[in-house]
Design a protein around this motif. Structure first.
Motif, mmCIF file in Angstrom:
data_model
loop_
_atom_site.group_PDB
_atom_site.id
_atom_site.type_symbol
_atom_site.label_atom_id
_atom_site.label_comp_id
_atom_site.label_asym_id
_atom_site.label_seq_id
_atom_site.Cartn_x
_atom_site.Cartn_y
_atom_site.Cartn_z
ATOM 1 N N MET A 133 72.650 92.883 67.645
ATOM 2 C CA MET A 133 71.255 92.864 68.085
ATOM 3 C C MET A 133 70.423 93.892 67.327
ATOM 4 S SD MET A 133 71.867 90.583 70.249
ATOM 5 C CE MET A 133 70.500 90.286 71.350
ATOM 6 N N ALA A 135 67.251 95.415 67.930
ATOM 7 C CA ALA A 135 66.241 95.507 68.993
ATOM 8 C C ALA A 135 65.144 96.496 68.580
ATOM 9 C CB ALA A 135 66.934 95.876 70.306
ATOM 10 N N GLY A 192 64.296 97.093 76.992
ATOM 11 C CA GLY A 192 64.824 97.124 75.624
ATOM 12 C C GLY A 192 65.669 95.919 75.275
ATOM 13 N N TYR A 193 65.642 94.874 76.118
ATOM 14 C CA TYR A 193 66.387 93.653 75.797
ATOM 15 C C TYR A 193 65.529 92.706 74.967
ATOM 16 C CZ TYR A 193 70.255 94.782 78.832
ATOM 17 O OH TYR A 193 71.347 95.396 79.367
ATOM 18 N N ILE A 194 66.205 92.028 74.054
ATOM 19 C CA ILE A 194 65.518 91.024 73.251
ATOM 20 C C ILE A 194 65.271 89.794 74.116
ATOM 21 C CG2 ILE A 194 65.782 89.438 71.305
ATOM 22 C CD1 ILE A 194 67.246 91.655 69.801
ATOM 23 N N GLY A 199 71.195 88.522 76.033
ATOM 24 C CA GLY A 199 71.676 89.501 77.013
ATOM 25 C C GLY A 199 72.271 90.704 76.309
ATOM 26 N N ASP A 200 73.141 91.413 77.028
ATOM 27 C CA ASP A 200 73.782 92.596 76.451
ATOM 28 C C ASP A 200 75.010 92.148 75.660
ATOM 29 O OD1 ASP A 200 75.644 94.858 76.178
ATOM 30 O OD2 ASP A 200 74.104 95.935 77.296
ATOM 31 N N ALA A 201 74.923 92.257 74.350
ATOM 32 C CA ALA A 201 75.983 91.720 73.492
ATOM 33 C C ALA A 201 77.314 92.424 73.773
ATOM 34 C CB ALA A 201 75.594 91.878 72.027
ATOM 35 N N GLY A 202 77.283 93.739 73.943
ATOM 36 C CA GLY A 202 78.531 94.478 74.197
ATOM 37 C C GLY A 202 79.159 94.038 75.505
#
Ligand code: URA
Length: 209
Positions: A133, A135, A192-194, A199-202
């Motif tokens: 990501m 961001a 801070g999310y795209i 979502g949260d890639a990690g």
């Protein structure tokens, strides 16, 4: 000025859609991220220099080509960047792998390096910083700075999804760097999310929350 390349190969786009889907579970998500990373690197390495060699086939001697120069270096940004490494290594098994760990200082909100282990002779290698990501661009800018400080010349940045804010930040701090993406999304939300992103890639890669 480096360029922004959006890789629109149909397989990359198809798999990215599956990655975005909130109903895609961890196992499939992880496999898809590896596949997209592999397809992206296939596209990105199109211009690698070749040299002539001869090779003995079972029926004669062929003059043929192999990739010239030092092996590539892949540098995932911990932790989500790890999700792209195996896919790239499937295609380029000889690539060296470095790691960069960054955390965000709670007061300054600036990325701080807590870990950096990179392959030797970075100045002679094609260096690919990878992170799914892009961001705010804070970690990408810091990771690119870290590899440059250790010798990398014109490293490249490879991400799955970016937003204009992140792209601008990288271009401002690293105007020499080519950026490779599978998609450019709309904006960042207040957390801070795209958006729409994935979502949260990690968390989605490692099954954490
Ligand atoms: N990091 C992520 O994992 N997802 C985003 O949307 C933004 C940053």
């Amino acid at each position: 000025m480096g360029h922004v390349h959006v890789l629109d190969h149909p397989l990359i786009q198809h798999k990215l859609t599956l990655i975005r889907d909130k109903n895609t579970g961890t196992k499939e998500f992880r496999a898809l991220v590896q596949e997209v990373a592999m397809l992206m690197v296939y596209e990105i390495t199109r211009d690698l220099p070749l040299k002539e060699v001869t090779v003995e086939t079972p029926v004669g001697v062929a003059s043929a080509k192999v990739i010239a120069g030092k092996t590539l270096a892949i540098v995932p940004v911990l932790r989500a960047g790890l999700g792209m490494v195996e896919g790239i290594l499937n295609l380029i098994p000889g690539a060296k792998v470095g790691h960069i760990g960054l955390y965000r200082d709670p007061e300054t909100l600036m990325p701080v390096e807590y870990y950096c282990k990179l392959p030797a002779h970075l100045e002679e290698r094609d260096v690919y910083v990878v992170d799914p990501m892009l961001a705010t661009g804070g970690s990408a800018v810091a990771a690119l700075r870290a590899v440059k400080e250790r010798g990398a010349q014109r490293p490249k940045l490879m991400c799955l999804v970016g937003v204009p804010e992140g792209i601008r930040a990288v271009q401002e701090h690293h105007p020499d760097v080519d950026i490779y993406l599978a998609a450019v999304d709309d904006h960042l939300n207040d957390h801070g999310y795209i958006v729409p992103g994935l979502g949260d890639a990690g968390d989605r890669l490692f099954g954490t929350k």
